[in-house]
Design a protein around this motif. Structure first.
Motif, PDB file in Angstrom:
ATOM      1  N   GLU A  98       0.835  -1.216   0.000  1.00 21.91           N
ATOM      2  CA  GLU A  98       0.000   0.000   0.000  1.00 21.91           C
ATOM      3  C   GLU A  98       0.866   1.260   0.000  1.00 21.91           C
ATOM      4  O   GLU A  98       0.507   2.272  -0.613  1.00 21.91           O
ATOM      5  CB  GLU A  98      -0.925   0.016   1.223  1.00 21.91           C
ATOM      6  N   ASP A  99       1.988   1.199   0.725  1.00 18.45           N
ATOM      7  CA  ASP A  99       2.863   2.364   0.778  1.00 18.45           C
ATOM      8  C   ASP A  99       3.669   2.535  -0.511  1.00 18.45           C
ATOM      9  O   ASP A  99       4.055   3.648  -0.861  1.00 18.45           O
ATOM     10  CB  ASP A  99       3.785   2.294   2.005  1.00 18.45           C
ATOM     11  N   ALA A 155       2.661   9.731  -4.993  1.00 13.05           N
ATOM     12  CA  ALA A 155       3.346  10.941  -4.525  1.00 13.05           C
ATOM     13  C   ALA A 155       4.390  11.416  -5.539  1.00 13.05           C
ATOM     14  O   ALA A 155       4.988  12.473  -5.379  1.00 13.05           O
ATOM     15  CB  ALA A 155       4.009  10.691  -3.175  1.00 13.05           C
ATOM     16  N   GLY A 156       4.608  10.591  -6.565  1.00 11.50           N
ATOM     17  CA  GLY A 156       5.503  11.011  -7.649  1.00 11.50           C
ATOM     18  C   GLY A 156       6.985  10.859  -7.350  1.00 11.50           C
ATOM     19  O   GLY A 156       7.807  11.549  -7.948  1.00 11.50           O
ATOM     20  N   VAL A 157       7.336   9.942  -6.444  1.00 10.42           N
ATOM     21  CA  VAL A 157       8.766   9.699  -6.243  1.00 10.42           C
ATOM     22  C   VAL A 157       9.235   8.649  -7.252  1.00 10.42           C
ATOM     23  O   VAL A 157       8.431   7.917  -7.826  1.00 10.42           O
ATOM     24  CB  VAL A 157       9.099   9.274  -4.789  1.00 10.42           C
ATOM     25  N   GLU A 167       4.745  -9.486  -2.837  1.00  7.85           N
ATOM     26  CA  GLU A 167       3.360  -8.998  -2.815  1.00  7.85           C
ATOM     27  C   GLU A 167       3.215  -7.702  -3.623  1.00  7.85           C
ATOM     28  O   GLU A 167       2.123  -7.351  -4.058  1.00  7.85           O
ATOM     29  CB  GLU A 167       2.848  -8.790  -1.378  1.00  7.85           C
ATOM     30  N   THR A 168       4.348  -7.013  -3.813  1.00 10.31           N
ATOM     31  CA  THR A 168       4.297  -5.684  -4.420  1.00 10.31           C
ATOM     32  C   THR A 168       4.191  -5.730  -5.949  1.00 10.31           C
ATOM     33  O   THR A 168       3.334  -5.070  -6.545  1.00 10.31           O
ATOM     34  CB  THR A 168       5.554  -4.876  -4.024  1.00 10.31           C
ATOM     35  N   MET A 169       5.055  -6.509  -6.591  1.00  9.93           N
ATOM     36  CA  MET A 169       5.165  -6.401  -8.048  1.00  9.93           C
ATOM     37  C   MET A 169       3.878  -6.800  -8.780  1.00  9.93           C
ATOM     38  O   MET A 169       3.462  -6.096  -9.707  1.00  9.93           O
ATOM     39  CB  MET A 169       6.389  -7.168  -8.573  1.00  9.93           C
ATOM     40  N   PRO A 170       3.211  -7.898  -8.374  1.00 11.13           N
ATOM     41  CA  PRO A 170       1.963  -8.233  -9.069  1.00 11.13           C
ATOM     42  C   PRO A 170       0.923  -7.113  -8.961  1.00 11.13           C
ATOM     43  O   PRO A 170       0.218  -6.810  -9.918  1.00 11.13           O
ATOM     44  CB  PRO A 170       1.481  -9.495  -8.347  1.00 11.13           C
TER      45      PRO A 170
END
Ligand code: FNR
Length: 366
Positions: free
Chosen positions: A235-236, A243-245, A270-273
């Motif tokens: 989520e972060d 936030a455009g980083v 968990e992030t990439m998919p």
């Protein structure tokens, strides 16, 4: 009898030597992690739950594992991550890492809390050697502005803002060693309260009020790409994209902050998919650090979608034990492992690494 450098055959060997020869205070600071050190152990252990599904009969005579990270071409997909207080391990401090990084065309991330001054480390870099800056955000934003703008002016190529340390974790090994080694002053002559260990003594300026609201301000004071270091859930990562980083480092600070934080590679899975589902995968570069000790760890992270990995303690231990030659050998060992393992999984370049080369069914999140 301490082993000779050429008897170090992998990154773990440097740790064993460093443990024997380092002063207790320095060893306590480098090796310690938060509370029961469960996350510290998990960081490396998580890689042990990922298995390979190699291809065979691929022509792997020529293997090239160069890649780009934040627009910089590198020879191998790891960087030297920021670790404070280099002079605890070696009298010359962080510049030892700078010189070894140059030799291997590896990027070094300069810590806010380096023992050498920022300029000394920038000066030690040669030619087009790329360096990044790690930032602890000061409660006094004018100080932070000056640090960031100076880094940019000196040619730093990216700003890594550490976001997992509103308060420094409680590292008991570090706290205990203070009692045995009285009088060690880690802050170049400034009085500090050492009773809580070296780490806490030097970090009281860090702003626990830092929040998402501050990101636009950082974007307004620098043109360097901004990367959030210490992101711990998908989520972060999504908020970071919005936030455009330009990047995130999935990291738990080498297990030194929140104990029972998950390993970065688990968060990566968990992030990439999810990023792909949202069409965000090309909007941000995702890095991981923590527990990376073998080229197989690096390859696993890249298969899961990381752009590169950060490595911390192994280079500190190699530096403490053998100076620049030690760091040089540690990097060379990783290159050799990298070449062999790329061949053994049947890949000749980094862009061929993909999730189908892994079996992650033993990993909790996939
Ligand atoms: C760190 N780390 C760290 N991170 C940061 O953002 N600022 C800092 O000043 C430091 N200092 C520091 C000191 C020491 C001795 C260690 C071991 C670590 C965390 C570091 O950048 C990285 O997240 C971890 O070290 C990665 O884990 P490994 O490779 O050490 O297992």
């Amino acid at each position: 009898q301490v082993p000779q450098l050429d008897q170090c055959y992998n990154l773990m060997d440097f740790e064993a030597v460093a443990r024997r020869i380092m002063k207790k205070t320095a060893w306590g600071y480098y090796s310690s992690a938060a509370d029961d050190e469960i996350t510290l152990r998990e960081n490396h252990a998580a890689y042990h739950r990922i298995w390979f599904r190699p291809r065979i009969l691929v022509d792997v005579e020529k293997v090239d594992f160069s890649t780009t990270m934040l627009g910089t071409k590198v020879d191998i997909p790891f960087y030297v991550t920021a670790t404070a207080l280099g002079k605890l391990g070696h009298p010359e401090g962080e510049v030892v890492l700078t010189r070894a990084a140059k030799k291997h065309n590896v990027v070094q991330m300069i810590p806010t809390l380096a023992s050498c001054s920022f300029d000394e480390i920038m000066d030690a870099a040669e030619g087009d050697q790329v360096q990044w800056m790690q930032l602890y955000v000061n409660k006094d934003r004018e100080i932070t502005r000056k640090i960031v703008q100076h880094a940019e002016k000196r040619g730093c190529k990216a700003l890594f803002i550490t976001v997992d340390a509103p308060q420094l974790g409680r590292r008991e090994k570090d706290m205990r060693s203070k009692f045995d080694d009285q009088g060690t002053n880690v802050q170049n002559g400034q009085q500090t309260d050492n009773s809580q260990g070296a780490a806490r003594a030097i970090s009281s300026f860090i702003d626990p009020g830092l929040s998402w609201k501050d990101i636009p301000w950082f974007k307004s004071i620098t043109k360097m790409p901004i990367i959030l270091k210490g992101v711990q859930r998908v989520e972060d990562v999504i908020l970071a994209v919005e936030a455009g980083v330009q990047g995130v480092v999935l990291s738990n600070h080498g297990g030194r902050q929140l104990d029972f934080a998950r390993s970065a590679v688990e968060v990566l899975a968990e992030t990439m998919p999810r990023l792909r589902e949202l069409g965000y995968q090309d909007k941000i570069e995702v890095f991981v650090d923590g527990g990376v000790r073998r080229a197989t760890d690096i390859i696993k992270a890249l298969c899961l979608g990381a752009k590169g990995v950060g490595i911390g303690r192994p280079f500190l231990y190699a530096m403490s034990a053998y100076g620049e030659a030690g760091v040089d050998r540690a990097m060379q060992l990783l290159r050799d492992e990298m070449e062999m393992n790329m061949r053994l999984i049947g890949c000749t370049s980094v862009d061929q690494l993909n999730p189908s080369l892994l079996d992650v069914s033993s990993l909790a999140h996939h």
